[in-house]
Design an enzyme around this catalytic site. Structure first.
Site, mmCIF file in Angstrom:
data_model
loop_
_atom_site.group_PDB
_atom_site.id
_atom_site.type_symbol
_atom_site.label_atom_id
_atom_site.label_comp_id
_atom_site.label_asym_id
_atom_site.label_seq_id
_atom_site.Cartn_x
_atom_site.Cartn_y
_atom_site.Cartn_z
ATOM 1 N N SER A 1 0.449 -1.209 -0.050
ATOM 2 C CA SER A 1 0.292 -0.244 -0.279
ATOM 3 C C SER A 1 0.907 1.681 -0.389
ATOM 4 C CB SER A 1 -0.983 -0.022 1.223
ATOM 5 O OG SER A 1 -0.120 0.122 3.008
ATOM 6 N N ARG A 2 1.180 1.617 1.067
ATOM 7 C CA ARG A 2 2.233 2.593 1.395
ATOM 8 C C ARG A 2 2.780 2.092 2.484
ATOM 9 N NH1 ARG A 2 1.089 4.019 -3.203
ATOM 10 N NH2 ARG A 2 0.529 5.365 -4.210
ATOM 11 N N GLU B 1 10.720 6.713 0.843
ATOM 12 C CA GLU B 1 11.361 6.360 -0.386
ATOM 13 C C GLU B 1 11.731 7.389 -1.336
ATOM 14 O OE1 GLU B 1 7.686 4.048 -2.948
ATOM 15 O OE2 GLU B 1 7.955 2.996 -1.332
ATOM 16 N N HIS C 1 8.241 -0.936 -5.537
ATOM 17 C CA HIS C 1 7.051 -0.235 -4.982
ATOM 18 C C HIS C 1 7.046 -0.345 -6.667
ATOM 19 C CE1 HIS C 1 4.879 3.510 -4.076
ATOM 20 N NE2 HIS C 1 4.026 2.847 -5.218
HETATM 21 N N1 LIG Z 1 2.210 -0.722 -4.633
HETATM 22 C C1 LIG Z 1 1.703 -0.073 -5.426
HETATM 23 O O1 LIG Z 1 2.095 -0.732 -5.973
HETATM 24 C C2 LIG Z 1 0.167 0.513 -4.930
HETATM 25 C C3 LIG Z 1 -0.474 1.268 -3.802
HETATM 26 N N2 LIG Z 1 -1.327 1.301 -4.016
HETATM 27 C C4 LIG Z 1 -1.907 1.831 -2.593
HETATM 28 O O2 LIG Z 1 -2.984 0.845 -2.087
HETATM 29 C C5 LIG Z 1 -3.869 1.277 -1.692
HETATM 30 C C6 LIG Z 1 -4.738 1.259 -1.484
HETATM 31 O O3 LIG Z 1 -5.791 0.743 -2.919
HETATM 32 P P1 LIG Z 1 -7.161 0.764 -3.142
HETATM 33 O O4 LIG Z 1 -8.077 -0.414 -2.581
HETATM 34 O O5 LIG Z 1 -7.080 0.695 -4.742
HETATM 35 O O6 LIG Z 1 -7.855 1.887 -2.291
HETATM 36 P P2 LIG Z 1 -9.266 2.228 -2.340
HETATM 37 O O7 LIG Z 1 -9.652 3.762 -1.524
HETATM 38 O O8 LIG Z 1 -10.089 1.714 -3.298
HETATM 39 O O9 LIG Z 1 -9.833 1.303 -1.191
HETATM 40 C C7 LIG Z 1 -8.583 1.900 0.258
HETATM 41 C C8 LIG Z 1 -10.048 1.481 1.415
HETATM 42 O O10 LIG Z 1 -8.831 1.379 2.631
HETATM 43 C C9 LIG Z 1 -9.964 1.920 3.885
HETATM 44 N N3 LIG Z 1 -10.169 2.372 4.585
HETATM 45 C C10 LIG Z 1 -9.099 3.424 4.900
HETATM 46 N N4 LIG Z 1 -8.349 3.141 6.340
HETATM 47 C C11 LIG Z 1 -8.333 2.441 6.566
HETATM 48 C C12 LIG Z 1 -8.262 2.009 8.686
HETATM 49 N N5 LIG Z 1 -8.279 3.045 9.320
HETATM 50 N N6 LIG Z 1 -8.410 0.283 8.567
HETATM 51 C C13 LIG Z 1 -8.896 -0.573 7.770
HETATM 52 N N7 LIG Z 1 -8.915 0.021 6.253
HETATM 53 C C14 LIG Z 1 -9.181 1.806 5.806
HETATM 54 C C15 LIG Z 1 -10.826 2.811 2.902
HETATM 55 O O11 LIG Z 1 -12.420 2.253 3.629
HETATM 56 C C16 LIG Z 1 -11.130 1.449 1.937
HETATM 57 O O12 LIG Z 1 -12.236 0.674 1.141
HETATM 58 C C17 LIG Z 1 -4.318 3.352 -2.489
HETATM 59 O O13 LIG Z 1 -4.452 3.555 -1.556
HETATM 60 C C18 LIG Z 1 -2.430 2.875 -2.459
HETATM 61 O O14 LIG Z 1 -1.833 4.307 -1.561
HETATM 62 C C19 LIG Z 1 -1.991 1.253 -4.773
HETATM 63 C C20 LIG Z 1 -1.942 0.896 -6.222
HETATM 64 C C21 LIG Z 1 -0.581 0.475 -6.762
HETATM 65 O O1 LIG Z 2 -1.604 3.651 -7.818
HETATM 66 C C1 LIG Z 2 -0.846 3.882 -7.036
HETATM 67 O O2 LIG Z 2 -1.342 4.736 -5.984
HETATM 68 C C2 LIG Z 2 0.363 3.785 -6.900
HETATM 69 O O3 LIG Z 2 1.337 2.972 -6.029
HETATM 70 C C3 LIG Z 2 1.257 2.677 -8.187
HETATM 71 O O4 LIG Z 2 1.172 2.248 -8.483
HETATM 72 C C4 LIG Z 2 2.917 3.742 -8.257
HETATM 73 O O5 LIG Z 2 2.820 4.456 -9.897
HETATM 74 P P1 LIG Z 2 4.315 5.121 -10.395
HETATM 75 O O6 LIG Z 2 3.917 5.980 -8.844
HETATM 76 O O7 LIG Z 2 5.290 4.508 -9.853
HETATM 77 O O8 LIG Z 2 2.971 5.928 -11.389
#
Ligand SMILES: NC(=O)C1=CN([C@@H]2O[C@H](COP(=O)(O)OP(=O)(O)OC[C@H]3O[C@@H](n4cnc5c(N)ncnc54)[C@H](O)[C@@H]3O)[C@@H](O)[C@H]2O)C=CC1
Ligand SMILES: O=C(O)C(=O)[C@H](O)COP(=O)(O)O
Length: 394
Positions: A210-211, A240, A257
């Site tokens: 996630s982050r 990061e 990431h």
């Molecule tokens: N590593 C990577 O490449 C990527 C990382 N991410 C990260 O993953 C995160 C989640 O992505 P999505 O599922 O698409 O987001 P989303 O917004 O669809 O879902 C996040 C969920 O987390 C819940 N939430 C918020 N606070 C919470 C807490 N304290 N405890 C439990 N649940 C809680 C929200 O209610 C929501 O349902 C993004 O915000 C992003 O930071 C997303 C895409 C790629």
């Molecule tokens: O979608 C997110 O949120 C992510 O963490 C991305 O997958 C990271 O993508 P870039 O910032 O490298 O494009």
């Protein structure tokens, strides 16, 4: 004819030229280097997760729209953008399938090392949004039990079943899919702190894609120095690109990431931002522009035999390759972290990592193979075991 717009875009955001150049003059820059001077006289900023978009960056500019081709928005000061009536958009869900694929690959590697089976584990999903739900859909097909923890959704009346944090901490695999939030009632900053980490056992796996700051990085390093600790897979790190070599070496798997970096995940991010940009500036999407136009054909997966399925999945994505690439930079990770992410995109242009959207097809195929020829499918293998054996190397 409408006046041409001026935009600044992160040079690692794909398809910007194809989609935006008919209506805008484009300046491409490395995301971390975009500064206030670059934005003077510009109308729009297209960014990724590495550009901090805040008052300091934008207040001298005439930017009217910010589009981030990412799911996460923790790098955008959204309250300030709203206050200034600057339009903004993220690409919600654009790479959810890619992250779910990453998690399944990570779990498969862990099971292999533990000599455990998929059908005797449970998965605790923290955050039941786009990524958490997509992962759960895959786990349904694999017949793996999972539990959702998501207090904000519970408050919003989401009808699905949710468990408490204690139950999540008892799952064999705990995987984090929450946004990074610092202030609200359900803030996720350091959700996994020293106290929480100490409740985990060596039989468990903790995954964070996630982050980074959802886990306290310092506490994690300390925890992983203990003789007995849970296994950890990290795609994201606090601070990061200043990633600690020590922490990376303490993980079962660590990657730079890239969980969301499939060809579809990245391209869909740009496409969603292009659509939001057109809506904001009241522009038409040209007839010859589409997401499918920029995605090369996938090689057809021939699902005639179990071996075909196995090879199809293995060619799809093995997270160990990306882990190894990160380890190759051990000793100077902070210096090379961004470069690895950039080259990941370049490398995958030649041999792209693709979303796999045929899970239901595979489940159906396994069903029919089992029914047609039980001799090929040992009867003591249920679907879950079978699909796991397809996900991991023989
Ligand atoms: N590593 C990577 O490449 C990527 C990382 N991410 C990260 O993953 C995160 C989640 O992505 P999505 O599922 O698409 O987001 P989303 O917004 O669809 O879902 C996040 C969920 O987390 C819940 N939430 C918020 N606070 C919470 C807490 N304290 N405890 C439990 N649940 C809680 C929200 O209610 C929501 O349902 C993004 O915000 C992003 O930071 C997303 C895409 C790629
Ligand atoms: O979608 C997110 O949120 C992510 O963490 C991305 O997958 C990271 O993508 P870039 O910032 O490298 O494009």
């Amino acid at each position: 004819m409408a006046q041409r717009l001026n935009l600044v875009a992160d040079e690692d955001m794909p398809h910007v030229h194809e989609w935006f150049s008919p209506v805008a003059d484009i300046t491409l820059l490395p995301g971390r280097q975009i500064n206030a001077e670059h934005l003077i006289g510009k109308d729009a900023l297209l960014c990724r997760s590495v550009t901090q978009v805040n008052a300091e960056l934008l207040q001298k500019s005439s930017i009217q729209f910010v589009g981030s081709a990412t799911i996460g928005v923790d790098h955008l000061q959204t309250d300030w953008l709203d206050q200034q009536q600057i339009g903004w958009a993220n690409a919600a869900g654009c790479n959810a399938a890619a992250v779910a694929q990453y998690i399944l690959s990570g779990i498969s590697v862990w099971l292999l090392r533990q000599n455990r089976q998929l059908d005797d584990i449970s998965v605790g999903i923290v955050g039941a949004g786009n990524v958490g739900t997509c992962l759960a859909n895959f786990l349904d097909i694999l017949k793996v039990p999972y539990y959702f923890y998501d207090p904000p959704l519970v408050e919003q009346g989401d009808p699905r079943q949710f468990v408490d944090f204690k139950k999540i901490l008892s799952c064999d695999v705990i995987t984090l899919h929450v946004p990074l939030t610092q202030t609200n009632k359900h803030k996720t900053f350091h959700l996994f702190n020293e106290f929480v980490l100490q409740q985990l056992t060596p039989e468990q796996l903790l995954i964070n894609a996630s982050r980074g700051a959802v886990i306290d990085g310092e506490a994690l390093t300390k925890y992983l120095s203990l003789a007995h600790h849970a296994q950890v897979i990290l795609d994201v790190f606090e601070h990061e690109p200043n990633v600690s070599d020590k922490l990376v070496n303490q993980c079962l798997l660590a990657t730079p990431h890239i969980a969301g970096h499939t060809l579809e995940g990245k391209s869909r991010g740009s496409w969603m931002i292009y659509q939001a940009f057109c809506r904001h500036f009241n522009l038409d999407i040209l007839a010859d522009q589409s997401l499918s136009q920029v995605l090369p054909e996938k090689n057809a997966l021939l699902l005639d035999t179990i071996d075909d399925i196995r090879h199809g999945l293995l060619n799809l994505y093995d997270v160990r390759t990306d882990h190894q690439k990160l380890l190759n930079y051990s000793g100077s990770l902070a210096e090379h972290f961004d470069e690895l992410r950039k080259n990941y995109a370049r490398y995958h242009r030649l041999l792209p990592r693709r979303d796999y959207d045929g899970w239901q097809t595979i489940a159906n195929k396994v069903n029919s193979l089992e029914q047609a020829d039980l001799a090929k499918t040992p009867s003591d293998l249920n679907h879950a075991q079978l699909l796991l054996s397809l996900l991991i190397d023989q």
